[in-house]
Design a protein around this motif. Structure first.
Motif, PDB file in Angstrom:
ATOM      1  N   ILE A 216     -22.344  24.688   0.621  1.00  0.00           N
ATOM      2  CA  ILE A 216     -21.415  24.269  -0.425  1.00  0.00           C
ATOM      3  C   ILE A 216     -20.859  25.477  -1.169  1.00  0.00           C
ATOM      4  O   ILE A 216     -19.650  25.593  -1.405  1.00  0.00           O
ATOM      5  CB  ILE A 216     -22.119  23.316  -1.406  1.00  0.00           C
ATOM      6  CG1 ILE A 216     -22.609  22.061  -0.667  1.00  0.00           C
ATOM      7  CG2 ILE A 216     -21.195  22.926  -2.557  1.00  0.00           C
ATOM      8  CD1 ILE A 216     -23.533  21.184  -1.498  1.00  0.00           C
ATOM      9  N   GLY A 217     -21.760  26.394  -1.543  1.00  0.00           N
ATOM     10  CA  GLY A 217     -21.350  27.557  -2.318  1.00  0.00           C
ATOM     11  C   GLY A 217     -20.409  28.483  -1.583  1.00  0.00           C
ATOM     12  O   GLY A 217     -19.527  29.101  -2.190  1.00  0.00           O
ATOM     13  N   GLY A 218     -20.580  28.582  -0.258  1.00  0.00           N
ATOM     14  CA  GLY A 218     -19.709  29.460   0.515  1.00  0.00           C
ATOM     15  C   GLY A 218     -18.253  29.051   0.428  1.00  0.00           C
ATOM     16  O   GLY A 218     -17.373  29.873   0.133  1.00  0.00           O
ATOM     17  N   TYR A 219     -17.977  27.782   0.657  1.00  0.00           N
ATOM     18  CA  TYR A 219     -16.598  27.299   0.611  1.00  0.00           C
ATOM     19  C   TYR A 219     -16.063  27.200  -0.812  1.00  0.00           C
ATOM     20  O   TYR A 219     -14.894  27.498  -1.080  1.00  0.00           O
ATOM     21  CB  TYR A 219     -16.500  25.944   1.318  1.00  0.00           C
ATOM     22  CG  TYR A 219     -16.624  26.061   2.822  1.00  0.00           C
ATOM     23  CD1 TYR A 219     -15.576  26.570   3.586  1.00  0.00           C
ATOM     24  CD2 TYR A 219     -17.790  25.693   3.472  1.00  0.00           C
ATOM     25  CE1 TYR A 219     -15.691  26.696   4.963  1.00  0.00           C
ATOM     26  CE2 TYR A 219     -17.919  25.813   4.854  1.00  0.00           C
ATOM     27  CZ  TYR A 219     -16.864  26.318   5.590  1.00  0.00           C
ATOM     28  OH  TYR A 219     -16.979  26.447   6.950  1.00  0.00           O
ATOM     29  N   LEU A 220     -16.920  26.787  -1.755  1.00  0.00           N
ATOM     30  CA  LEU A 220     -16.470  26.643  -3.138  1.00  0.00           C
ATOM     31  C   LEU A 220     -16.118  27.990  -3.755  1.00  0.00           C
ATOM     32  O   LEU A 220     -15.073  28.134  -4.407  1.00  0.00           O
ATOM     33  CB  LEU A 220     -17.555  25.954  -3.971  1.00  0.00           C
ATOM     34  CG  LEU A 220     -17.223  25.708  -5.446  1.00  0.00           C
ATOM     35  CD1 LEU A 220     -15.974  24.841  -5.581  1.00  0.00           C
ATOM     36  CD2 LEU A 220     -18.409  25.059  -6.158  1.00  0.00           C
ATOM     37  N   SER A 221     -16.977  28.986  -3.539  1.00  0.00           N
ATOM     38  CA  SER A 221     -16.703  30.309  -4.119  1.00  0.00           C
ATOM     39  C   SER A 221     -15.491  30.964  -3.465  1.00  0.00           C
ATOM     40  O   SER A 221     -14.719  31.664  -4.132  1.00  0.00           O
ATOM     41  CB  SER A 221     -17.932  31.210  -3.979  1.00  0.00           C
ATOM     42  OG  SER A 221     -18.271  31.397  -2.615  1.00  0.00           O
ATOM     43  N   ALA A 222     -15.315  30.730  -2.159  1.00  0.00           N
ATOM     44  CA  ALA A 222     -14.150  31.292  -1.481  1.00  0.00           C
ATOM     45  C   ALA A 222     -12.854  30.672  -2.000  1.00  0.00           C
ATOM     46  O   ALA A 222     -11.823  31.339  -2.108  1.00  0.00           O
ATOM     47  CB  ALA A 222     -14.272  31.076   0.023  1.00  0.00           C
ATOM     48  N   SER A 336     -17.072  34.873   8.100  1.00  0.00           N
ATOM     49  CA  SER A 336     -16.458  35.035   6.790  1.00  0.00           C
ATOM     50  C   SER A 336     -17.401  34.507   5.712  1.00  0.00           C
ATOM     51  O   SER A 336     -18.429  33.897   6.013  1.00  0.00           O
ATOM     52  CB  SER A 336     -15.141  34.257   6.727  1.00  0.00           C
ATOM     53  OG  SER A 336     -15.384  32.866   6.841  1.00  0.00           O
ATOM     54  N   THR A 337     -17.047  34.723   4.431  1.00  0.00           N
ATOM     55  CA  THR A 337     -17.881  34.227   3.331  1.00  0.00           C
ATOM     56  C   THR A 337     -18.060  32.717   3.423  1.00  0.00           C
ATOM     57  O   THR A 337     -19.162  32.189   3.218  1.00  0.00           O
ATOM     58  CB  THR A 337     -17.244  34.595   1.975  1.00  0.00           C
ATOM     59  OG1 THR A 337     -17.124  36.013   1.884  1.00  0.00           O
ATOM     60  CG2 THR A 337     -18.083  34.066   0.821  1.00  0.00           C
ATOM     61  N   GLY A 341     -21.999  29.853   5.455  1.00  0.00           N
ATOM     62  CA  GLY A 341     -22.767  28.665   5.088  1.00  0.00           C
ATOM     63  C   GLY A 341     -23.192  27.850   6.298  1.00  0.00           C
ATOM     64  O   GLY A 341     -24.228  27.192   6.276  1.00  0.00           O
ATOM     65  N   LEU A 342     -22.389  27.924   7.381  1.00  0.00           N
ATOM     66  CA  LEU A 342     -22.729  27.156   8.579  1.00  0.00           C
ATOM     67  C   LEU A 342     -23.985  27.688   9.262  1.00  0.00           C
ATOM     68  O   LEU A 342     -24.623  26.964  10.034  1.00  0.00           O
ATOM     69  CB  LEU A 342     -21.551  27.194   9.559  1.00  0.00           C
ATOM     70  CG  LEU A 342     -20.236  26.584   9.041  1.00  0.00           C
ATOM     71  CD1 LEU A 342     -19.123  26.759  10.068  1.00  0.00           C
ATOM     72  CD2 LEU A 342     -20.424  25.104   8.702  1.00  0.00           C
TER      73      LEU A 342
END
Length: 510
Positions: A216-222, A336-337, A341-342
């Motif tokens: 969750i954090g990876g996509y949200l922060s990006a 990537s950032t 997460g995956l």
């Protein structure tokens, strides 16, 4: 109860493992360390001023609650136990943004910002467990989630690394409550032979949360920047505070009877009334004993100490994976950032499989072993699954390390982490049920003692990951970890065979 199971169930095919292995020294001559009301039956009153349950089926006793009420209460606690560990790692993919924002290049700080949250998990239980055994579970849950909300907002508005680190630590302290008290709450309200599914449901949060967090954090922060990671956590914490106020009910029998006594004193004017579960201590004496009880258990009980060391290793290795995945998959595979997460999906899948296996299998094995041993209820009957799953932790690190070292397809190291989830989840679930079964009334303190040590491991063991990988590479670095895990893997078998003797050694007045 298992003791009334029909003979046909006792004759079910259990396999050579259950046929040949009988925990030694686990007979009923071992003093009951449970010392409490989890499964307490109504006894005849010899004192007219003693207040007890009205009957063995008293609906005020949480063990007698309806199924929907028990699971509604546990559902709120399980969401809490998912939210705070999820928050501990949701921030991890955003670390590069934070380091750039505050103009820092320290690799130590980069890892420590994640680990400091887990260090808070070590301090929080020392306070929440004793307080729950004095004032009850419900008020401690509610105050803790409200404090977690406040501290999370402070993280979102931090204007320095020091402020961010300090409030991350306080978030960990406040967020430790559901993980510390959840097992004890299950012990309050579920019979011994039906705790497996409940413990698996609650236990999934602390295990799966740290894995879902980076996804969750990876996509949200990006997409929105690192501060929005905390704003999302604050929104969820606010919703949980409201849910807790509405749906959480008190489950600690000692406090429930004390509340009944207080009401009867007010109604009758009889100030001599007292609870059947009252320990005879003054509030000051009770507080002084409760505060030191978790540490006393940790250092004086071989059961708590050895099981805590084992779960410390598992917890530390979980966070070593979590904190090093972004760097490993960015450098080795060019993730990537957002896509880093995956890399946590393998861990998550393993934990889901472990939950399914443990939730169903634990109760089935427990009942079968009860039937085979004349209805005895021994905590060691919760350990066979752990005996089998423990070596999978070492398998995972060998697989993950060498496949990442050789840069095989990225799915290969991720598949290796599935075995870690399969080996780790039964470890946490089985040890928690063992402690709840053994210590009953004081199970919150026993679990808190375990959480203290394992959280310290979760905070500091990941700091060894980067230098270990830099010196030995991913292959041999992870192999060293695998050999350590192999050295610990016989411990569950030792507890299964000789747990009764260890419980005799652990007969300390708490």
């Amino acid at each position: 109860m298992a003791s009334t199971q029909n003979n046909s169930e006792a004759e079910l095919q259990e396999g050579k493992f259950l046929e040949d292995v009988n925990p030694k020294d686990s007979s009923h001559d071992v003093a009951d360390l449970e010392a409490g009301p989890v499964d307490q039956k109504l006894e005849s009153k010899s004192d007219i001023n003693e207040v007890n349950w009205e009957s063995d089926d008293d609906p005020s006793n949480p063990v007698n609650w309806g199924t929907s009420r028990k699971w509604r209460n546990l559902g709120v606690i399980s969401i809490m136990s998912l939210t705070t560990p999820l928050s501990s790692t949701m921030f991890a993919p955003a670390i590069p943004q934070v380091m750039a924002h505050f103009h820092s290049t320290s690799t130590f700080i980069e890892t420590f910002i994640v680990s400091i949250f887990v260090l808070g998990f070590a301090f929080g239980p020392l306070f929440v467990a004793p307080l729950s055994e004095i004032y009850g579970r419900r008020p401690v849950y509610l105050v803790s989630i409200a404090l977690f909300l406040i501290f999370t907002i402070a993280c979102a508005v931090s204007n320095s690394l020091g402020m961010l680190i300090a409030f991350r630590f306080l978030c960990g302290c406040a967020g430790s409550t559901a993980m510390t008290l959840g097992g004890a709450t299950i012990g309050d309200s579920f019979p011994k032979d039906k705790r497996g599914a409940a413990m698996a449901t609650w236990g999934m949060g602390p295990m799966l949360g740290p894995v879902l967090g980076p996804i969750i954090g990876g996509y949200l922060s990006a997409a929105e920047g690192w501060r929005w990671v905390f704003w999302l956590q604050a929104i969820v914490a606010g919703a949980l505070t409201i849910l807790g106020l509405i749906f959480l009910k008190e489950t600690y029998p000692v406090v429930i009877l004390e509340q009944r006594v207080a009401l009867l004193r007010k109604e009758t004017g009889n100030q001599e009334l007292r609870s059947a579960l009252h320990d005879g201590l003054s509030p000051k004496q009770r507080m002084s004993q409760a505060i030191i009880r978790p540490l006393k258990m940790l250092f004086l009980s071989p059961i708590v100490l050895l099981l805590s060391l084992y779960t410390t290793l598992l917890f530390g290795l979980t966070y070593l994976f979590i904190t090093t995945f972004p760097r490993v998959f960015m450098l080795q595979y060019g993730f990537s950032t957002g896509s880093t997460g995956l890399s946590y999906l393998g861990l998550g899948a393993g934990m889901v499989f472990g939950m399914a296996l443990g939730g169903k299998g634990s109760d089935v094995l427990y009942k079968k072993m009860q039937a085979r041993h004349d209805g005895k209820e021994e905590p060691e009957y919760r350990l066979p699954l752990l005996v089998v799953s423990a070596p999978l932790v070492a398998v995972s690190f060998f697989w993950y390390g060498w496949s990442a070292q050789e840069k095989t397809h990225w799915i290969v190291p991720i598949l290796g982490t599935v075995f870690f989830g399969l080996g780790m989840f039964p470890g946490f679930m089985s040890t928690n049920m063992y402690l709840v079964h053994t210590y009953g009334r004081y199970s919150a303190s026993a679990i808190a003692a375990s959480k203290v040590l394992q959280s310290i491991g979760g905070a500091f063991l990941p700091l060894a990951g980067p230098p270990l990988y830099n010196r030995l590479g991913l292959g041999w670095g992870n192999s060293v970890i695998a050999f350590i895990a192999l050295a610990f893997s016989p411990l569950p078998w030792v507890f299964f065979r000789y747990g009764g003797s260890l419980r005799k050694m652990g007969q300390v007045q708490f």
